[in-house]
Scaffold this motif. Structure first.
Motif, PDB file in Angstrom:
ATOM      1  N   GLU A  82     104.785  32.212  28.103  1.00 56.45           N
ATOM      2  CA  GLU A  82     105.252  31.328  29.168  1.00 56.45           C
ATOM      3  C   GLU A  82     105.958  32.094  30.278  1.00 56.45           C
ATOM      4  N   ASP A  83     106.775  33.070  29.920  1.00 57.58           N
ATOM      5  CA  ASP A  83     107.486  33.847  30.942  1.00 57.58           C
ATOM      6  C   ASP A  83     106.504  34.615  31.822  1.00 57.58           C
ATOM      7  N   ALA A  84     105.510  35.199  31.203  1.00 56.23           N
ATOM      8  CA  ALA A  84     104.511  35.939  31.977  1.00 56.23           C
ATOM      9  C   ALA A  84     103.731  35.007  32.886  1.00 56.23           C
ATOM     10  N   ARG A  85     103.377  33.846  32.393  1.00 60.10           N
ATOM     11  CA  ARG A  85     102.647  32.887  33.229  1.00 60.10           C
ATOM     12  C   ARG A  85     103.480  32.483  34.441  1.00 60.10           C
ATOM     13  N   LEU A 122     103.539  35.378  36.938  1.00 62.24           N
ATOM     14  CA  LEU A 122     102.257  35.498  37.621  1.00 62.24           C
ATOM     15  C   LEU A 122     102.062  34.364  38.628  1.00 62.24           C
ATOM     16  N   ASP A 123     102.483  33.168  38.262  1.00 65.58           N
ATOM     17  CA  ASP A 123     102.372  32.045  39.199  1.00 65.58           C
ATOM     18  C   ASP A 123     103.162  32.311  40.481  1.00 65.58           C
ATOM     19  N   ASP A 124     104.351  32.879  40.321  1.00 62.29           N
ATOM     20  CA  ASP A 124     105.159  33.201  41.498  1.00 62.29           C
ATOM     21  C   ASP A 124     104.441  34.215  42.395  1.00 62.29           C
ATOM     22  N   LEU A 125     103.832  35.217  41.793  1.00 55.68           N
ATOM     23  CA  LEU A 125     103.129  36.230  42.570  1.00 55.68           C
ATOM     24  C   LEU A 125     101.882  35.655  43.239  1.00 55.68           C
ATOM     25  N   LEU A 126     101.233  34.730  42.570  1.00 61.81           N
ATOM     26  CA  LEU A 126     100.068  34.084  43.180  1.00 61.81           C
ATOM     27  C   LEU A 126     100.484  33.205  44.357  1.00 61.81           C
ATOM     28  N   ASP A 127     101.662  32.595  44.273  1.00 60.54           N
ATOM     29  CA  ASP A 127     102.179  31.840  45.415  1.00 60.54           C
ATOM     30  C   ASP A 127     102.395  32.760  46.614  1.00 60.54           C
ATOM     31  N   GLU A 128     102.907  33.957  46.356  1.00 59.85           N
ATOM     32  CA  GLU A 128     103.103  34.930  47.435  1.00 59.85           C
ATOM     33  C   GLU A 128     101.759  35.357  48.022  1.00 59.85           C
ATOM     34  N   LEU A 129     100.776  35.526  47.146  1.00 54.50           N
ATOM     35  CA  LEU A 129      99.451  35.901  47.632  1.00 54.50           C
ATOM     36  C   LEU A 129      98.888  34.806  48.538  1.00 54.50           C
ATOM     37  N   ALA A 130      99.098  33.543  48.168  1.00 48.78           N
ATOM     38  CA  ALA A 130      98.586  32.437  48.973  1.00 48.78           C
ATOM     39  C   ALA A 130      99.205  32.422  50.367  1.00 48.78           C
ATOM     40  N   ASP A 131     100.423  32.930  50.473  1.00 44.95           N
ATOM     41  CA  ASP A 131     101.121  32.961  51.766  1.00 44.95           C
ATOM     42  C   ASP A 131     100.808  34.210  52.583  1.00 44.95           C
ATOM     43  N   GLY A 187      96.828  38.979  31.325  1.00 46.83           N
ATOM     44  CA  GLY A 187      97.488  38.529  32.544  1.00 46.83           C
ATOM     45  C   GLY A 187      96.526  38.444  33.712  1.00 46.83           C
ATOM     46  N   LEU A 188      95.637  39.421  33.814  1.00 43.89           N
ATOM     47  CA  LEU A 188      94.631  39.409  34.884  1.00 43.89           C
ATOM     48  C   LEU A 188      93.748  38.171  34.765  1.00 43.89           C
ATOM     49  N   LYS A 189      93.280  37.890  33.559  1.00 43.29           N
ATOM     50  CA  LYS A 189      92.395  36.739  33.387  1.00 43.29           C
ATOM     51  C   LYS A 189      93.141  35.427  33.631  1.00 43.29           C
ATOM     52  N   TYR A 190      94.400  35.362  33.214  1.00 44.61           N
ATOM     53  CA  TYR A 190      95.190  34.158  33.501  1.00 44.61           C
ATOM     54  C   TYR A 190      95.309  33.957  35.008  1.00 44.61           C
ATOM     55  N   ALA A 191      95.653  35.008  35.729  1.00 41.72           N
ATOM     56  CA  ALA A 191      95.814  34.901  37.176  1.00 41.72           C
ATOM     57  C   ALA A 191      94.498  34.496  37.840  1.00 41.72           C
ATOM     58  N   MET A 192      93.399  35.034  37.368  1.00 41.68           N
ATOM     59  CA  MET A 192      92.101  34.666  37.923  1.00 41.68           C
ATOM     60  C   MET A 192      91.805  33.189  37.675  1.00 41.68           C
ATOM     61  N   ARG A 193      92.060  32.722  36.468  1.00 39.92           N
ATOM     62  CA  ARG A 193      91.811  31.304  36.176  1.00 39.92           C
ATOM     63  C   ARG A 193      92.671  30.407  37.066  1.00 39.92           C
ATOM     64  N   GLN A 194      93.907  30.832  37.320  1.00 38.87           N
ATOM     65  CA  GLN A 194      94.778  30.053  38.195  1.00 38.87           C
ATOM     66  C   GLN A 194      94.221  29.955  39.611  1.00 38.87           C
ATOM     67  N   ARG A 195      93.437  30.947  39.997  1.00 32.76           N
ATOM     68  CA  ARG A 195      92.806  30.927  41.332  1.00 32.76           C
ATOM     69  C   ARG A 195      91.432  30.270  41.308  1.00 32.76           C
ATOM     70  N   GLY A 196      91.016  29.764  40.162  1.00 31.53           N
ATOM     71  CA  GLY A 196      89.735  29.078  40.075  1.00 31.53           C
ATOM     72  C   GLY A 196      88.568  29.946  39.679  1.00 31.53           C
ATOM     73  N   ALA A 197      88.822  31.190  39.303  1.00 35.22           N
ATOM     74  CA  ALA A 197      87.748  32.091  38.897  1.00 35.22           C
ATOM     75  C   ALA A 197      87.393  31.866  37.434  1.00 35.22           C
ATOM     76  N   PRO A 198      86.101  31.868  37.086  1.00 35.71           N
ATOM     77  CA  PRO A 198      85.680  31.663  35.693  1.00 35.71           C
ATOM     78  C   PRO A 198      85.850  32.933  34.866  1.00 35.71           C
ATOM     79  N   ALA A 199      87.094  33.300  34.615  1.00 33.88           N
ATOM     80  CA  ALA A 199      87.395  34.578  33.962  1.00 33.88           C
ATOM     81  C   ALA A 199      87.260  34.526  32.448  1.00 33.88           C
TER      82      ALA A 199
END
Length: 293
Positions: free
Chosen positions: A273-276, A279-288, A249-261
């Motif tokens: 899919e559910d986990a992705r 995580l996408d929802d939480l990354l949206d919150e982080l962006a805000d 999950g950590l590596k997926y979230a990093m890749r979603q942010r553009g990090a070469p994880a």
């Protein structure tokens, strides 16, 4: 070590081999977002899934690429392997050794203390204690840490218990020593800094280094309230990339942010899919998230 740093993930390619170019790029990615130091071959690096040669190579690459201090994970269940790895890390240019408590066999506190003294006596670079009972079922007690802090080559500790009361007891017992006390649980970073911590080694700093840096900077500026607010805003993401979905999950979230994880190594499996989606929802919150007042 002061400030915040990631237990840097290790990028593996599709064949599960160490992706050296991605690791170099990842060093630049997290440094550009404000981390104060790097920790290759920590728990989130999948160090226990790597050979000794791979760990040594990862440390060598990070030490060569980094422009911030490098705290290299060199601990193993036995002293001989730990000393070999620590010597290699020192030769590679690491600034300090990050030594996990001996695990697998049960050891009492006096045995753990003797082990760390022997490692510190032999090491050419400063030694940092690493207590992570969730993985090892071994805890360094505050009294043991207090005694070890008196050793001239024991420079500090990462406490990953998440227990703020125990963290405060460790700080009390090391207050008179030149001893860096870092927290390993991103969900209590603000509280740990307010309790006298000098920084954090945080999985969260792999995916949200701007946020963990902002917590530390707020604390350093005396704004403990803002540090706690930022910590609270990241609690769910921190929990997701540690307890809920782990390294995949950590590596997926990093890749979603553009990090070469890169990919995680077996026996890890990609998140579903559910986990992705979570995580996408939480990354949206982080962006805000507004990290400044």
């Amino acid at each position: 070590m002061h400030g915040t740093g990631p237990p840097l993930v290790t990028p593996f390619d599709a064949d599960a081999d160490l992706d050296e170019d991605a690791l170099r790029d990842l060093v630049g990615w997290v440094e550009a977002r404000g981390v104060d130091f790097l920790v290759p071959c920590g728990s989130n690096s999948e160090a226990e899934l790597m050979t000794a040669e791979e760990r040594a190579r990862a440390i060598e690459i990070v030490a060569a690429e980094a422009s911030v201090p490098v705290l290299a994970g060199t601990g193993s269940p036995g002293k001989r392997e730990t000393l070999v790895a620590t010597e290699a890390a020192a030769d590679a240019g690491a600034d300090a050794a990050f030594v996990v408590t001996p695990f697998y066999y049960g050891h009492d506190q006096s045995t753990l203390a003797a082990y760390y003294r022997e490692v510190a006596d032999a090491a050419a670079i400063p030694v940092y204690l690493y207590s992570v009972p969730v993985f090892t079922d071994v805890t360094l007690e505050p009294e043991t840490v207090g005694r070890l802090a008196e050793h001239p080559n024991v420079a500090g500790m990462k406490d990953s218990s998440g227990d703020i009361a125990a963290f405060q007891r460790i700080r009390e017992r090391t207050a008179d020593a030149d001893f860096d006390l870092m927290v390993g649980a991103g969900g209590v970073l603000g509280q740990a800094l307010a309790a006298g911590g000098t920084g954090g080694v945080l999985a969260l700093a792999n995916v949200a280094p701007e946020a963990t840096t902002a917590v530390y900077e707020a604390s350093e500026a005396g704004d403990d309230e803002h540090a706690r607010e930022l910590t609270a805003a990241c609690v769910e993401l921190n929990h997701a990339v540690t307890a809920d979905y782990g390294i995949p999950g950590l590596k997926y979230a990093m890749r979603q942010r553009g990090a070469p994880a890169g990919h995680a190594r077996s026996p890890h499996r990609p998140v579903d899919e559910d986990a992705r989606a979570a995580l996408d929802d939480l990354l949206d919150e982080l962006a805000d998230l507004r990290i400044d007042r």
